[in-house]
Design a protein around this motif. Structure first.
Motif, mmCIF file in Angstrom:
data_model
loop_
_atom_site.group_PDB
_atom_site.id
_atom_site.type_symbol
_atom_site.label_atom_id
_atom_site.label_comp_id
_atom_site.label_asym_id
_atom_site.label_seq_id
_atom_site.Cartn_x
_atom_site.Cartn_y
_atom_site.Cartn_z
ATOM 1 N N VAL A 179 58.143 -2.299 68.573
ATOM 2 C CA VAL A 179 57.376 -1.052 68.528
ATOM 3 C C VAL A 179 56.078 -1.281 67.762
ATOM 4 N N PHE A 180 56.175 -1.919 66.597
ATOM 5 C CA PHE A 180 54.989 -2.195 65.779
ATOM 6 C C PHE A 180 53.979 -3.026 66.557
ATOM 7 N N ALA A 181 54.441 -4.094 67.204
ATOM 8 C CA ALA A 181 53.540 -4.972 67.971
ATOM 9 C C ALA A 181 52.885 -4.211 69.119
ATOM 10 N N GLY A 182 53.659 -3.396 69.806
ATOM 11 C CA GLY A 182 53.110 -2.615 70.906
ATOM 12 C C GLY A 182 52.079 -1.602 70.438
ATOM 13 N N GLN A 183 52.372 -0.940 69.335
ATOM 14 C CA GLN A 183 51.422 0.028 68.796
ATOM 15 C C GLN A 183 50.143 -0.663 68.348
ATOM 16 N N GLN A 184 50.284 -1.799 67.682
ATOM 17 C CA GLN A 184 49.111 -2.544 67.221
ATOM 18 C C GLN A 184 48.273 -3.003 68.402
ATOM 19 N N ARG A 185 48.915 -3.510 69.433
ATOM 20 C CA ARG A 185 48.168 -3.986 70.601
ATOM 21 C C ARG A 185 47.428 -2.842 71.292
ATOM 22 N N SER A 186 48.086 -1.712 71.445
ATOM 23 C CA SER A 186 47.436 -0.559 72.073
ATOM 24 C C SER A 186 46.213 -0.109 71.277
ATOM 25 N N ILE A 187 46.344 -0.081 69.974
ATOM 26 C CA ILE A 187 45.224 0.312 69.117
ATOM 27 C C ILE A 187 44.087 -0.698 69.244
ATOM 28 N N ALA A 188 44.412 -1.987 69.249
ATOM 29 C CA ALA A 188 43.386 -3.028 69.385
ATOM 30 C C ALA A 188 42.672 -2.913 70.729
ATOM 31 N N GLU A 189 43.429 -2.643 71.791
ATOM 32 C CA GLU A 189 42.817 -2.506 73.112
ATOM 33 C C GLU A 189 41.893 -1.293 73.169
ATOM 34 N N MET A 190 42.313 -0.174 72.597
ATOM 35 C CA MET A 190 41.449 1.017 72.580
ATOM 36 C C MET A 190 40.182 0.752 71.777
ATOM 37 N N TYR A 191 40.329 0.067 70.636
ATOM 38 C CA TYR A 191 39.168 -0.259 69.796
ATOM 39 C C TYR A 191 38.204 -1.156 70.565
ATOM 40 N N CYS A 192 38.720 -2.196 71.204
ATOM 41 C CA CYS A 192 37.862 -3.121 71.943
ATOM 42 C C CYS A 192 37.190 -2.435 73.130
ATOM 43 N N ALA A 193 37.891 -1.526 73.775
ATOM 44 C CA ALA A 193 37.319 -0.810 74.920
ATOM 45 C C ALA A 193 36.081 -0.012 74.520
ATOM 46 N N LEU A 194 36.013 0.420 73.280
ATOM 47 C CA LEU A 194 34.848 1.166 72.804
ATOM 48 C C LEU A 194 33.566 0.332 72.875
ATOM 49 N N PHE A 195 33.714 -0.985 72.817
ATOM 50 C CA PHE A 195 32.547 -1.867 72.781
ATOM 51 C C PHE A 195 32.178 -2.433 74.147
ATOM 52 N N CYS A 196 32.967 -2.154 75.162
ATOM 53 C CA CYS A 196 32.655 -2.663 76.500
ATOM 54 C C CYS A 196 31.313 -2.084 76.946
ATOM 55 N N GLY A 197 30.407 -2.966 77.341
ATOM 56 C CA GLY A 197 29.089 -2.546 77.794
ATOM 57 C C GLY A 197 28.100 -2.245 76.685
ATOM 58 N N ALA A 198 28.506 -2.428 75.438
ATOM 59 C CA ALA A 198 27.581 -2.160 74.324
ATOM 60 C C ALA A 198 26.441 -3.178 74.351
ATOM 61 N N PRO A 199 25.205 -2.725 74.193
ATOM 62 C CA PRO A 199 24.082 -3.667 74.227
ATOM 63 C C PRO A 199 24.036 -4.574 73.001
ATOM 64 N N VAL A 200 24.557 -4.097 71.882
ATOM 65 C CA VAL A 200 24.565 -4.880 70.643
ATOM 66 C C VAL A 200 25.940 -4.742 70.010
ATOM 67 N N LEU A 201 26.480 -5.866 69.573
ATOM 68 C CA LEU A 201 27.784 -5.856 68.901
ATOM 69 C C LEU A 201 27.593 -6.116 67.410
ATOM 70 N N PRO A 202 28.484 -5.578 66.582
ATOM 71 C CA PRO A 202 28.412 -5.897 65.153
ATOM 72 C C PRO A 202 28.787 -7.353 64.930
ATOM 73 N N SER A 203 28.598 -7.834 63.721
ATOM 74 C CA SER A 203 29.028 -9.197 63.403
ATOM 75 C C SER A 203 30.542 -9.304 63.559
#
Length: 102
Positions: free
Chosen positions: A26-50
């Motif tokens: 459950v923990f691994a699945g929740q962590q992965r889902s959160i990571a995927e949602m976070y990464c999806a926010l940056f898809c197509g971003a013209p500039v990424l943070p460090s």
């Protein structure tokens, strides 16, 4: 007692929670889902943070969400390095891992 652990924390609690295969999945699945949602926010971003900022922000977001789901800070602290590596791997898979200038 001098050896008493705070509620929801301590090494025994970490070991007990992570030894439970169901809870670990459950923990691994929740962590992965959160990571995927976070990464999806940056898809197509013209500039990424460090990379350091991307990871720190991602872990902070994950800690907040996992905490809201009932995971104690002791579990989050004990798994931070593993979760950071998984976040980088997810960001690479999404094509949003910041390319650091050389």
């Amino acid at each position: 007692a001098a050896d008493a652990q705070p509620a929801g924390g301590g090494r025994a609690e970490i070991e007990r929670r992570l030894a439970d295969d169901g809870a670990l999945l459950v923990f691994a699945g929740q962590q992965r889902s959160i990571a995927e949602m976070y990464c999806a926010l940056f898809c197509g971003a013209p500039v990424l943070p460090s990379g350091a900022a991307f990871t720190a922000l991602g872990l902070a977001a994950a800690d907040d969400q996992l905490g809201e789901l009932g995971w104690p800070a002791s579990i989050l602290d004990a798994t931070q390095r593993c979760r950071a590596a998984a976040l980088v791997h997810t960001a690479e898979a999404f094509g949003v891992w910041p390319r650091e200038p050389h």
